[in-house]
Design a protein around this motif. Structure first.
Motif, PDB file in Angstrom:
ATOM      1  N   SER A 190       0.851  -1.191   0.000  1.00 24.85           N
ATOM      2  CA  SER A 190       0.000   0.000   0.000  1.00 24.85           C
ATOM      3  C   SER A 190       0.888   1.242   0.000  1.00 24.85           C
ATOM      4  O   SER A 190       1.772   1.378   0.839  1.00 24.85           O
ATOM      5  CB  SER A 190      -0.894  -0.009   1.246  1.00 24.85           C
ATOM      6  OG  SER A 190      -1.568   1.221   1.379  1.00 24.85           O
ATOM      7  N   VAL A 191       0.662   2.125  -0.969  1.00 22.32           N
ATOM      8  CA  VAL A 191       1.424   3.377  -1.044  1.00 22.32           C
ATOM      9  C   VAL A 191       0.538   4.472  -0.460  1.00 22.32           C
ATOM     10  O   VAL A 191      -0.445   4.885  -1.065  1.00 22.32           O
ATOM     11  CB  VAL A 191       1.838   3.700  -2.494  1.00 22.32           C
ATOM     12  CG1 VAL A 191       2.722   4.948  -2.539  1.00 22.32           C
ATOM     13  CG2 VAL A 191       2.570   2.509  -3.116  1.00 22.32           C
ATOM     14  N   SER A 192       0.886   4.917   0.747  1.00 21.91           N
ATOM     15  CA  SER A 192      -0.069   5.712   1.526  1.00 21.91           C
ATOM     16  C   SER A 192       0.577   6.885   2.244  1.00 21.91           C
ATOM     17  O   SER A 192       1.687   6.796   2.764  1.00 21.91           O
ATOM     18  CB  SER A 192      -0.753   4.790   2.551  1.00 21.91           C
ATOM     19  OG  SER A 192      -1.731   5.491   3.277  1.00 21.91           O
ATOM     20  N   ASN A 193      -0.138   7.980   2.247  1.00 25.70           N
ATOM     21  CA  ASN A 193       0.139   9.155   3.075  1.00 25.70           C
ATOM     22  C   ASN A 193      -1.087  10.043   2.924  1.00 25.70           C
ATOM     23  O   ASN A 193      -1.478  10.362   1.792  1.00 25.70           O
ATOM     24  CB  ASN A 193       1.397   9.892   2.603  1.00 25.70           C
ATOM     25  CG  ASN A 193       1.814  11.006   3.558  1.00 25.70           C
ATOM     26  OD1 ASN A 193       0.980  11.617   4.229  1.00 25.70           O
ATOM     27  ND2 ASN A 193       3.100  11.287   3.626  1.00 25.70           N
ATOM     28  N   GLN A 194      -1.702  10.418   4.038  1.00 22.30           N
ATOM     29  CA  GLN A 194      -2.944  11.175   3.915  1.00 22.30           C
ATOM     30  C   GLN A 194      -2.724  12.595   3.417  1.00 22.30           C
ATOM     31  O   GLN A 194      -3.659  13.292   3.078  1.00 22.30           O
ATOM     32  CB  GLN A 194      -3.711  11.198   5.241  1.00 22.30           C
ATOM     33  CG  GLN A 194      -3.234  12.206   6.270  1.00 22.30           C
ATOM     34  CD  GLN A 194      -2.131  11.635   7.138  1.00 22.30           C
ATOM     35  OE1 GLN A 194      -1.445  10.700   6.756  1.00 22.30           O
ATOM     36  NE2 GLN A 194      -1.963  12.194   8.310  1.00 22.30           N
ATOM     37  N   LYS A 195      -1.479  13.025   3.353  1.00 17.52           N
ATOM     38  CA  LYS A 195      -1.165  14.339   2.818  1.00 17.52           C
ATOM     39  C   LYS A 195      -1.092  14.244   1.296  1.00 17.52           C
ATOM     40  O   LYS A 195      -0.492  13.333   0.745  1.00 17.52           O
ATOM     41  CB  LYS A 195       0.172  14.819   3.389  1.00 17.52           C
ATOM     42  CG  LYS A 195       0.405  16.303   3.247  1.00 17.52           C
ATOM     43  CD  LYS A 195       1.632  16.720   4.054  1.00 17.52           C
ATOM     44  CE  LYS A 195       1.800  18.238   4.032  1.00 17.52           C
ATOM     45  NZ  LYS A 195       1.987  18.781   2.678  1.00 17.52           N
ATOM     46  N   LEU A 200       6.505  16.294   8.101  1.00 11.66           N
ATOM     47  CA  LEU A 200       6.148  15.410   9.208  1.00 11.66           C
ATOM     48  C   LEU A 200       4.786  15.737   9.817  1.00 11.66           C
ATOM     49  O   LEU A 200       4.314  15.027  10.697  1.00 11.66           O
ATOM     50  CB  LEU A 200       7.230  15.473  10.290  1.00 11.66           C
ATOM     51  CG  LEU A 200       8.626  15.057   9.825  1.00 11.66           C
ATOM     52  CD1 LEU A 200       9.652  15.246  10.931  1.00 11.66           C
ATOM     53  CD2 LEU A 200       8.628  13.620   9.352  1.00 11.66           C
ATOM     54  N   GLU A 201       4.166  16.814   9.317  1.00  9.54           N
ATOM     55  CA  GLU A 201       2.852  17.200   9.836  1.00  9.54           C
ATOM     56  C   GLU A 201       1.823  16.136   9.449  1.00  9.54           C
ATOM     57  O   GLU A 201       1.680  15.780   8.288  1.00  9.54           O
ATOM     58  CB  GLU A 201       2.432  18.553   9.254  1.00  9.54           C
ATOM     59  CG  GLU A 201       1.107  19.064   9.791  1.00  9.54           C
ATOM     60  CD  GLU A 201       0.700  20.372   9.108  1.00  9.54           C
ATOM     61  OE1 GLU A 201      -0.013  20.308   8.108  1.00  9.54           O
ATOM     62  OE2 GLU A 201       1.120  21.435   9.586  1.00  9.54           O
ATOM     63  N   GLY A 202       1.120  15.633  10.391  1.00  8.75           N
ATOM     64  CA  GLY A 202       0.092  14.638  10.117  1.00  8.75           C
ATOM     65  C   GLY A 202       0.614  13.223  10.010  1.00  8.75           C
ATOM     66  O   GLY A 202      -0.157  12.269   9.955  1.00  8.75           O
ATOM     67  N   LEU A 203       1.936  13.078   9.966  1.00  7.59           N
ATOM     68  CA  LEU A 203       2.494  11.734   9.839  1.00  7.59           C
ATOM     69  C   LEU A 203       2.175  10.888  11.071  1.00  7.59           C
ATOM     70  O   LEU A 203       1.942   9.683  10.967  1.00  7.59           O
ATOM     71  CB  LEU A 203       4.006  11.796   9.620  1.00  7.59           C
ATOM     72  CG  LEU A 203       4.696  10.484   9.281  1.00  7.59           C
ATOM     73  CD1 LEU A 203       4.125   9.888   7.999  1.00  7.59           C
ATOM     74  CD2 LEU A 203       6.198  10.683   9.142  1.00  7.59           C
ATOM     75  N   SER A 204       2.121  11.529  12.229  1.00  7.74           N
ATOM     76  CA  SER A 204       1.806  10.787  13.452  1.00  7.74           C
ATOM     77  C   SER A 204       0.416  10.167  13.369  1.00  7.74           C
ATOM     78  O   SER A 204       0.185   9.072  13.893  1.00  7.74           O
ATOM     79  CB  SER A 204       1.912  11.702  14.672  1.00  7.74           C
ATOM     80  OG  SER A 204       1.023  12.790  14.556  1.00  7.74           O
ATOM     81  N   GLN A 205      -0.504  10.866  12.685  1.00  3.89           N
ATOM     82  CA  GLN A 205      -1.856  10.322  12.531  1.00  3.89           C
ATOM     83  C   GLN A 205      -1.824   9.058  11.664  1.00  3.89           C
ATOM     84  O   GLN A 205      -2.476   8.055  11.980  1.00  3.89           O
ATOM     85  CB  GLN A 205      -2.783  11.365  11.902  1.00  3.89           C
ATOM     86  CG  GLN A 205      -4.240  10.924  11.855  1.00  3.89           C
ATOM     87  CD  GLN A 205      -5.139  11.955  11.205  1.00  3.89           C
ATOM     88  OE1 GLN A 205      -4.669  12.973  10.696  1.00  3.89           O
ATOM     89  NE2 GLN A 205      -6.435  11.701  11.207  1.00  3.89           N
ATOM     90  N   LEU A 206      -1.071   9.091  10.571  1.00  2.28           N
ATOM     91  CA  LEU A 206      -0.940   7.920   9.713  1.00  2.28           C
ATOM     92  C   LEU A 206      -0.324   6.759  10.490  1.00  2.28           C
ATOM     93  O   LEU A 206      -0.788   5.616  10.400  1.00  2.28           O
ATOM     94  CB  LEU A 206      -0.081   8.240   8.485  1.00  2.28           C
ATOM     95  CG  LEU A 206       0.265   7.056   7.571  1.00  2.28           C
ATOM     96  CD1 LEU A 206      -0.988   6.439   6.979  1.00  2.28           C
ATOM     97  CD2 LEU A 206       1.234   7.486   6.475  1.00  2.28           C
TER      98      LEU A 206
END
Length: 253
Positions: free
Chosen positions: A6-11, A155-161
């Motif tokens: 899975s290639v994923s990042n919510q950004k 790195l913003e939002g990465l913690s959520q992922l």
């Protein structure tokens, strides 16, 4: 058995589709059978491979809602060994359709099961969100690849992922691992890019791929011609880095 990544990042705008297309194309060139599953309603993976997704009769949407079997939605690309299950704007409606289904998080996993042995690699190109489509992708996958741009908000939002990945590992897919972080849009002229690389490597340790993808005009141009970078400009730096990334992925196996 094929590896499902899975290639994923919510950004958005971090290079998910660019990475999916170009990595898949180089692996196919090296003799691996590769399938791209486009689970993003924007359908950029199909367009980037020269496929008019609006004219496709069977897409991932029809597969997820049970109208067609998954093999009916697999299309050949213009590249030997590379196939795609495209999406289109109808897939955005699948999010509502799936909410009514029992076991909605497992629909993609069940759909892919009969074909995973047909391919060496299956890449799932995710949307820039953490909704039910991305959740389906993470549950169906063996690992998740995270493209991360070398910019201020990287790195913003990465913690959520990472929380979502951890939740999936604990409750829904215990075998899910992090395939690695792909650093993209690197600009060697800026201290900021160098600092992001340093920060990401400190945080993820050996889970960061050595191949760093730079900002590259030719990489940006290639999708509008419906070609992966290896066919559009074989000798540009973007092409060299994605081919090197393909070798790293092969060695990871």
């Amino acid at each position: 058995m094929g590896r499902i990544i899975s290639v994923s990042n919510q950004k958005g705008g971090v290079g998910k589709t660019t990475t999916t297309i170009n990595l898949s194309a180089f692996l196919a060139e090296k003799g691996r059978r590769v399938l791209i599953i486009d689970i993003d309603p924007q359908a950029n993976a199909g367009y980037g491979l020269g496929i008019n997704v609006e004219e496709a009769d069977n897409t991932l949407y029809e597969v997820l809602i049970g109208e067609v079997g998954i093999r009916q939605a697999i299309y050949k690309t213009g590249i030997e060994n590379l196939f795609i299950i495209p999406s289109n704007i109808h897939l955005s409606g699948a999010q509502m359709d799936l909410l009514e289904l029992e076991g909605r998080e497992y629909v993609l996993k069940k759909a892919v099961a009969p074909i995973r042995d047909d391919f060496d690699f299956i890449f799932i190109d995710c949307p820039p969100s953490l909704g039910v489509l991305t959740l389906n992708s993470l549950i169906a996958a063996d690992s998740v690849m995270i493209p991360l741009q070398c910019e201020y908000y990287a790195l913003e939002g990465l913690s959520q992922l990472l929380r979502i990945i951890s939740m999936v590992q604990e409750n829904l897919n215990r075998n899910l691992k992090i395939e690695g972080v792909v650093l993209t849009m690197y600009d060697s002229r800026t201290n900021l890019s160098q600092q992001v690389v340093s920060d990401v490597r400190e945080f993820f340790k050996d889970k960061v791929f050595k191949s760093i993808v730079p900002r590259n005009v030719r990489l940006s141009e290639a999708p509008s011609f419906g070609k992966p970078i290896g066919m559009y400009d074989r000798h540009c730096v973007g092409s060299e880095r994605y081919e090197a990334l393909a070798e790293e992925v092969l060695n990871n196996g």
